[in-house]
Design an enzyme around this catalytic site. Structure first.
Site, mmCIF file in Angstrom:
data_model
loop_
_atom_site.group_PDB
_atom_site.id
_atom_site.type_symbol
_atom_site.label_atom_id
_atom_site.label_comp_id
_atom_site.label_asym_id
_atom_site.label_seq_id
_atom_site.Cartn_x
_atom_site.Cartn_y
_atom_site.Cartn_z
ATOM 1 N N ALA A 167 42.940 -11.884 36.640
ATOM 2 C CA ALA A 167 43.011 -12.389 38.012
ATOM 3 C C ALA A 167 41.616 -12.568 38.608
ATOM 4 C CB ALA A 167 43.843 -11.434 38.868
ATOM 5 N N ASP A 193 37.653 -11.635 26.585
ATOM 6 C CA ASP A 193 38.887 -10.943 26.966
ATOM 7 C C ASP A 193 39.769 -10.914 25.732
ATOM 8 O OD1 ASP A 193 41.473 -10.190 28.051
ATOM 9 O OD2 ASP A 193 40.679 -10.718 30.021
ATOM 10 N N ARG A 204 49.028 -15.221 39.744
ATOM 11 C CA ARG A 204 47.728 -14.931 40.356
ATOM 12 C C ARG A 204 46.535 -15.381 39.510
ATOM 13 N NH1 ARG A 204 50.428 -10.830 38.243
ATOM 14 N NH2 ARG A 204 49.446 -9.398 36.769
ATOM 15 N N LYS A 217 43.324 -15.633 26.837
ATOM 16 C CA LYS A 217 42.918 -15.869 28.219
ATOM 17 C C LYS A 217 41.532 -16.492 28.309
ATOM 18 C CE LYS A 217 45.651 -12.352 30.638
ATOM 19 N NZ LYS A 217 45.605 -11.143 31.502
ATOM 20 N N ASP A 265 40.298 -4.077 34.505
ATOM 21 C CA ASP A 265 41.359 -3.379 35.229
ATOM 22 C C ASP A 265 41.479 -1.918 34.822
ATOM 23 O OD1 ASP A 265 42.352 -3.648 32.705
ATOM 24 O OD2 ASP A 265 44.186 -4.718 33.268
ATOM 25 N N ASN A 266 40.474 -1.373 34.132
ATOM 26 C CA ASN A 266 40.540 0.055 33.821
ATOM 27 C C ASN A 266 39.151 0.667 33.911
ATOM 28 O OD1 ASN A 266 39.483 0.771 30.866
ATOM 29 N ND2 ASN A 266 40.403 -1.270 30.798
ATOM 30 N N CYS A 321 55.803 21.272 36.261
ATOM 31 C CA CYS A 321 57.168 21.813 36.260
ATOM 32 C C CYS A 321 58.117 20.913 37.055
ATOM 33 C CB CYS A 321 57.185 23.236 36.817
ATOM 34 S SG CYS A 321 56.890 23.349 38.591
#
Length: 756
Positions: A167, A193, A204, A217, A265-266, A321
């Site tokens: 994007a 990419d 987008r 991409k 994106d990370n 838990c």
């Protein structure tokens, strides 16, 4: 217009700027109405006339709306008024588009009254000759009239590296093309990419079309960019930027770059690219989006801190838990389901493949960990070792499937274990009337008392869970699907007819974690544990011996965007059945996908604003200086925007020397250890240890290391660090620990030994 009211301030260092710009734009309207054209660039007469109009308009404004006239700002407004440039139009287009979305959807508050944004810092600080701004009849005349022909040529000959073509990447590539970056001989835009285009991207990532689905991409983005600007030089790659691809993105590649742009994106990938930029002293444009929010950060070597110097606070996580035994909302159920998916279908098969590939290496590592645990009596090792081995044994022995019916049986037993047995055990251990040590009801809010689920082959949700589980298990083992596998009810019918599930009997003395602050707390290694571990390893060895040498599993990595891969069917089914256990509202597959994948969809208007704002800041670097130390790290949220000052890097001082993390000391020649120590000694620093990677190559504490003083650093890299330096690399890096004359440790810069 005469009584504008409030202004949305985008830069609190320019608190008085919006009223001045308001008057300035009124003066522009008056100028055009009077002359029939906008003020011309570098035209003193037009600027003077507009200034006079602005002064007159300001005098007529009410006292509360009057601005403090700044001749220099208004002169620059006049200079720029006749041109449009891609980043600014894209940014305001994103803002306007977002306002339209707000109006149509009724979501988020609209911008309150007037919004003015300027980036005067990006304009030339020195007075350029008028010929710099003269049009040349090109598509870049607007930029030339603002920045000058010299900067335009510099942009056209620049080498840029764009990491990511999603994007944000699409927006950047579009802006690069419109601005003419890399559009002349010697210039180049490299985009990489490793992802391919999926249907969900099209909303987008506007450079792609439906016929591009399944294609790379970066390649499709490059083709689209050339349609926007055929003169652009662009190189599309499909490599992930990581330590594994340093032969592709090698020293020569990084050294020739002028700018690096992240569109990732990370966080881990961003940090790696950031570390490369620090190492090679390259400017970095970092940006990111989160729904309607976005931010940009321009990182300049030597002037600003790097991206990795500051971190966002960690995301809030639910207690272990709660997720495992006491969920009280669908998010808890989906978090648990995603974790189970990864353990069963990705991590387990991957561990088994590692064992099958080199069983000796795998088992030796296990034995080393076991011995270390026994020797040190570590509390967080024994169960971890057993869990790792049990995962492999389950995949190769206990849960190994040979036919699709075996896969159905596995899925049915998973349903029974998750949704009946564990719940029955929990309610047996903690009955509905159970109380805490203080006498309070154990099952008090937010805890929900669960009910076991009895499998019903006619229940479509039960059937869909078994179907998706069986199909995914078959994919792991490479088992073909029969024709009936596409029908969930038929799969459930086979399950009901052929799978026998033993009756569950609750056990006494089962410990279930109830402390929300607890984490995994493994006990120390006992003799019984050692026997269990040895038994598991024996089963693994026997299982491998019975398998063909070519046998290999296919771990399933979670992919949210392929609706036909059954990943989300399994996770949504697992979570919704758990939600039924605890009487929590269920969700459809789309909502489950958003929560389980931890996805906040990018918005086209937000990516437009983020990419454009960042490129306005990057113009400063292309001018080879940072104007007044300001950059444009904007945070464009749904109702607000803010610009901040960059943070300078931490400076270390020693006598007459200073350095930051951007500095690297490069030592020429194939130096010995003693020569490196002498280099530091000449700078009044005492070096007491030298390391390369994870290896200690020299330490003044070890008498034997004196023998290494006459040895070359390059030889020690091979013999001690066990590192092989690639032929294309002319240097290697070492970390030198040192102290000053007072015995205080100093963080010395990274040292590179250029030995070739």
């Amino acid at each position: 217009m005469e009584q504008p009211g409030e202004f949305l301030v985008t830069d609190f260092a320019k608190f008085d700027r919006p009223p001045l710009l308001h008057v300035g734009f009124l003066a522009l309207d008056a100028f055009e109405a009077e002359t029939g054209h906008a003020p011309r660039p570098a035209n003193a007469a037009d600027a003077k006339k507009m200034l006079a109009l602005a002064t007159a308009i300001n005098e007529k404004m009410p006292s509360e709306a009057k601005a403090e006239i700044n001749d220099e700002i208004l002169a620059k407004l006049a200079h720029n008024a006749n041109a449009e440039i891609s980043p600014m139009t894209a940014m305001f287009g994103g803002v306007v588009g977002q306002e339209v979305v707000k109006a149509v959807s009724g979501k988020f508050h609209p911008v309150h009254q007037w919004l003015y944004f300027d980036s005067i810092e990006s304009l030339p600080s020195e007075t350029l000759p008028a010929k710099e701004y003269e049009p040349v009849g090109s598509r870049y005349d607007g930029q030339i009239s603002i920045f000058g022909i010299s900067l335009q040529r510099k942009m056209a000959k620049s080498n840029l590296f764009l990491v990511g073509a999603g994007a944000l990447g699409c927006e950047f590539i579009k802006n690069f093309a419109m601005m003419g970056l890399g559009a002349e001989e010697g210039g180049m835009v490299t985009v990489t990419d490793d992802d391919v285009i999926e249907m969900s991207n099209l909303s987008r990532q506007f450079l792609f079309r439906d016929w591009n689905i399944g294609q790379a991409k970066s390649t499709c983005a490059a083709v689209a960019a050339l349609k926007l600007n055929p003169a652009m030089k662009i190189n599309a790659l499909q490599n992930r930027v990581s330590p594994e691809t340093e032969t592709v993105f090698n020293d020569t590649f990084w050294e020739k770059l002028d700018l690096v742009v992240n569109a990732l994106d990370n966080v881990n990938a961003r940090l790696y690219v950031d570390s490369r930029c620090v190492y090679f002293n390259k400017p970095l444009l970092e940006s990111g989006t989160l729904g309607p929010k976005c931010n940009t950060q321009v990182v300049i070597p030597g002037l600003t801190e790097n991206y990795g110097a500051s971190r966002d606070p960690p995301e809030k996580q639910s207690p272990m838990c709660t997720v495992h035994s006491f969920p009280h909302n669908i998010d808890h159920c989906l978090t648990w389901a995603r974790s189970e998916f990864e353990g069963l279908l990705e991590k387990g098969p991957a561990e088994a493949n590692t064992f099958l590939m080199d069983s000796d290496k795998f088992l030796n590592a296990i034995m080393a960990n076991k011995d270390a645990a026994a020797k040190a009596q570590l509390e967080q090792v024994s169960n971890a070792i057993k869990a790792q081995l049990e995962q492999v044994v389950d995949v190769l022995v206990s849960d190994r499937c040979l036919t699709f019916e075996d896969c159905i049986s596995w899925a049915r037993h998973r349903f029974q274990e998750y949704h009946y047995n564990r719940i029955a055990q929990l309610t047996y251990t903690f009955p509905e009337d159970a109380t805490t040590s203080t006498g309070a009801p154990f099952w008090s809010a937010p805890k929900r008392f669960p009910r076991p689920l009895v499998f019903d082959p006619k229940d479509l949700s039960h059937a869909a869970f078994v179907q998706s589980g069986a199909i995914l298990k078959a994919d792991v083992y490479g088992i073909p699907r029969p024709a009936y596998a596409d029908d969930a009810l038929k799969v459930a019918a086979v399950c009901a007819e052929k799978v026998k599930v033993p009756v569950f009997e609750p056990r006494k003395g089962v410990k279930i974690e109830t402390d929300p602050k607890a984490s995994k707390n493994y006990s120390s290694l006992t003799e019984d544990d050692e026997a269990v571990i040895d038994g598991l390893m024996a089963k693994m060895v026997a299982a491998k011996a019975a398998l063909p040498a070519s046998f290999k599993l296919t771990p399933i990595e979670f992919e949210k965007d392929d609706d036909a891969n059954f990943h989300m069917d399994f996770i949504a089914g697992l979570a919704n059945m758990r939600a039924r256990n605890y009487d929590v509202g269920e969700v459809d597959k789309l909502k489950a996908k958003l929560i389980a994948s931890r996805t906040i969809s990018a918005i086209a208007t937000t990516t437009a604003a983020a990419a454009a704002t960042g490129l306005v800041g990057e113009v400063d670097k292309l001018k080879a200086k940072l104007i007044a130390g300001r950059i444009i790290p904007a945070i464009a949220t749904a109702t607000a925007a803010a610009t901040g000052m960059p943070i300078a890097p931490k400076v270390t001082k020693h006598q007459d020397m200073t350095w930051t993390l951007w500095d690297r000391w490069i030592l020429e020649g194939d130096l010995t250890v003693q020569q490196v120590l002498d280099y530091f000694s000449e700078r009044k620093l005492t070096a007491y240890s030298i390391s390369c990677g994870q290896s200690l190559m020299y330490s003044s504490m070890f008498p034997k290391h004196k023998e290494r003083l006459t040895q070359t650093m390059s030889s020690l890299v091979g013999t001690v660090a066990k590192m092989e330096i690639p032929a294309y690399r002319k240097h290697f890096d070492i970390v030198v620990a040192c102290e000053d004359d007072d015995g205080e440790d100093l963080d010395a810069p990274l040292v590179s030994i250029k030995f070739r």
